[in-house]
Design a protein around this motif. Structure first.
Motif, short mmCIF file in Angstrom:
data_model
loop_
_atom_site.label_atom_id
_atom_site.label_comp_id
_atom_site.label_asym_id
_atom_site.label_seq_id
_atom_site.Cartn_x
_atom_site.Cartn_y
_atom_site.Cartn_z
N LEU A 160 0.82 -1.21 0.00
CA LEU A 160 0.00 0.00 0.00
C LEU A 160 0.86 1.27 0.00
CD1 LEU A 160 -2.68 -1.04 2.64
CD2 LEU A 160 -2.92 -1.04 0.16
N GLY A 161 2.17 1.09 0.03
CA GLY A 161 3.06 2.24 0.06
C GLY A 161 3.07 2.93 1.41
N LEU A 162 2.82 2.17 2.48
CA LEU A 162 2.74 2.75 3.81
C LEU A 162 3.92 2.31 4.66
CD1 LEU A 162 -1.05 2.15 4.54
CD2 LEU A 162 0.05 4.29 3.85
N SER A 163 4.34 3.20 5.52
CA SER A 163 5.37 2.89 6.50
C SER A 163 4.77 3.07 7.89
CB SER A 163 6.56 3.84 6.33
OG SER A 163 6.16 5.16 6.66
N ALA A 164 5.47 2.58 8.89
CA ALA A 164 5.02 2.77 10.27
C ALA A 164 4.95 4.26 10.58
CB ALA A 164 5.96 2.06 11.23
N ASN A 165 5.89 5.04 10.07
CA ASN A 165 5.87 6.49 10.29
C ASN A 165 4.62 7.12 9.69
OD1 ASN A 165 8.30 6.62 11.69
ND2 ASN A 165 9.51 6.96 9.84
N ARG A 166 4.31 6.72 8.49
CA ARG A 166 3.16 7.32 7.80
C ARG A 166 1.84 6.94 8.48
NH1 ARG A 166 1.87 6.94 1.39
NH2 ARG A 166 0.12 8.37 1.41
N VAL A 167 1.71 5.66 8.85
CA VAL A 167 0.49 5.22 9.53
C VAL A 167 0.38 5.88 10.89
CG1 VAL A 167 -0.71 3.24 10.56
CG2 VAL A 167 0.31 3.04 8.28
N GLY A 168 1.46 5.92 11.64
CA GLY A 168 1.45 6.56 12.94
C GLY A 168 1.02 8.02 12.85
N ALA A 169 1.59 8.73 11.87
CA ALA A 169 1.22 10.14 11.69
C ALA A 169 -0.25 10.28 11.30
CB ALA A 169 2.11 10.78 10.63
N ARG B 130 -8.59 3.77 15.73
CA ARG B 130 -7.83 4.63 14.82
C ARG B 130 -7.55 3.94 13.49
NH1 ARG B 130 -5.33 8.94 17.78
NH2 ARG B 130 -5.87 8.79 19.99
N LEU B 131 -7.14 2.66 13.56
CA LEU B 131 -6.88 1.91 12.33
C LEU B 131 -8.16 1.73 11.51
CD1 LEU B 131 -4.43 -0.78 13.73
CD2 LEU B 131 -3.86 1.09 12.15
N ALA B 132 -9.26 1.49 12.21
CA ALA B 132 -10.54 1.33 11.51
C ALA B 132 -10.91 2.61 10.76
CB ALA B 132 -11.63 0.96 12.52
N GLU B 133 -10.68 3.73 11.39
CA GLU B 133 -10.98 5.01 10.74
C GLU B 133 -10.08 5.22 9.52
OE1 GLU B 133 -13.23 8.31 10.23
OE2 GLU B 133 -13.53 6.83 11.82
N PRO C 11 2.46 7.47 18.07
CA PRO C 11 3.89 7.37 17.76
C PRO C 11 4.16 6.24 16.77
CG PRO C 11 3.51 7.45 20.14
CD PRO C 11 2.17 7.28 19.50
N ALA C 12 5.08 6.48 15.86
CA ALA C 12 5.42 5.47 14.86
C ALA C 12 5.92 4.18 15.51
CB ALA C 12 6.48 6.03 13.91
N ASN C 13 6.59 4.31 16.67
CA ASN C 13 7.10 3.08 17.30
C ASN C 13 5.96 2.19 17.78
OD1 ASN C 13 6.44 4.73 19.53
ND2 ASN C 13 8.07 3.82 20.78
N ARG C 14 4.76 2.75 18.05
CA ARG C 14 3.62 1.91 18.41
C ARG C 14 3.27 1.00 17.24
NH1 ARG C 14 -2.21 4.18 20.39
NH2 ARG C 14 -0.82 5.30 21.79
N ILE C 15 3.25 1.56 16.05
CA ILE C 15 2.93 0.77 14.85
C ILE C 15 4.04 -0.25 14.60
CG2 ILE C 15 2.41 0.87 12.39
CD1 ILE C 15 0.30 2.19 14.30
N SER C 16 5.28 0.17 14.71
CA SER C 16 6.42 -0.75 14.50
C SER C 16 6.37 -1.91 15.48
CB SER C 16 7.75 -0.01 14.67
OG SER C 16 7.89 0.96 13.69
N GLU C 17 6.09 -1.62 16.74
CA GLU C 17 6.03 -2.67 17.76
C GLU C 17 4.87 -3.64 17.50
OE1 GLU C 17 8.30 -3.10 20.53
OE2 GLU C 17 9.38 -1.86 19.10
N ILE C 18 3.75 -3.13 17.04
CA ILE C 18 2.61 -4.01 16.68
C ILE C 18 3.02 -4.91 15.53
CG2 ILE C 18 0.31 -4.04 15.63
CD1 ILE C 18 -0.27 -1.46 17.32
#
Length: 111
Positions: A4-13, A39-42, A18-25
């Motif tokens: 999807l062209g997404l990174s943890a930084n982009r999803v977190g923002a 938040r992810l559902a939205e 915080p991006a590290n929350r996405i990375s840790e998941i």
């Protein structure tokens, strides 16, 4: 996320965490909380329950891998010592009776 062209930084923002929350998941080091599921559902236009179900399935699979054999062994041994009585099915509630009537009507053609 890469397709999807997404990174943890982009999803977190995008979901204001915080991006590290996405990375840790993604690394399996952190669970998806109810807040993160909302938040992810939205963001992905899904339901929060979808994300919570994914987390639940992951947790159960991990518990089975880590403890499943031991749990079955211990419970089987305890069941021999302390057998549980067989419980009859609980009596139907007004809600389940209404559901049964509705199901019957669908197949019966009445109502």
């Amino acid at each position: 996320m890469q397709p999807l062209g997404l990174s943890a930084n982009r999803v977190g923002a995008a979901i204001a965490v915080p991006a590290n929350r996405i990375s840790e998941i993604l690394k399996g080091r952190r669970s998806i909380s109810a807040d993160t599921a909302l938040r992810l559902a939205e963001l992905f236009r899904t339901e929060a329950e979808y994300w919570m179900q994914l987390q639940s399935e992951h947790d159960l699979a991990q518990a089975r891998r880590d403890n499943g054999v031991e749990i079955r062994r211990v419970v089987a041994a305890l069941r021999l010592v302390h057998p549980l009585p067989q419980h009859p099915e609980p009596p139907p509630t007004e809600r389940t009776q209404a559901f049964d009537r509705a199901q019957f009507a669908l197949f019966d053609g009445s109502e």
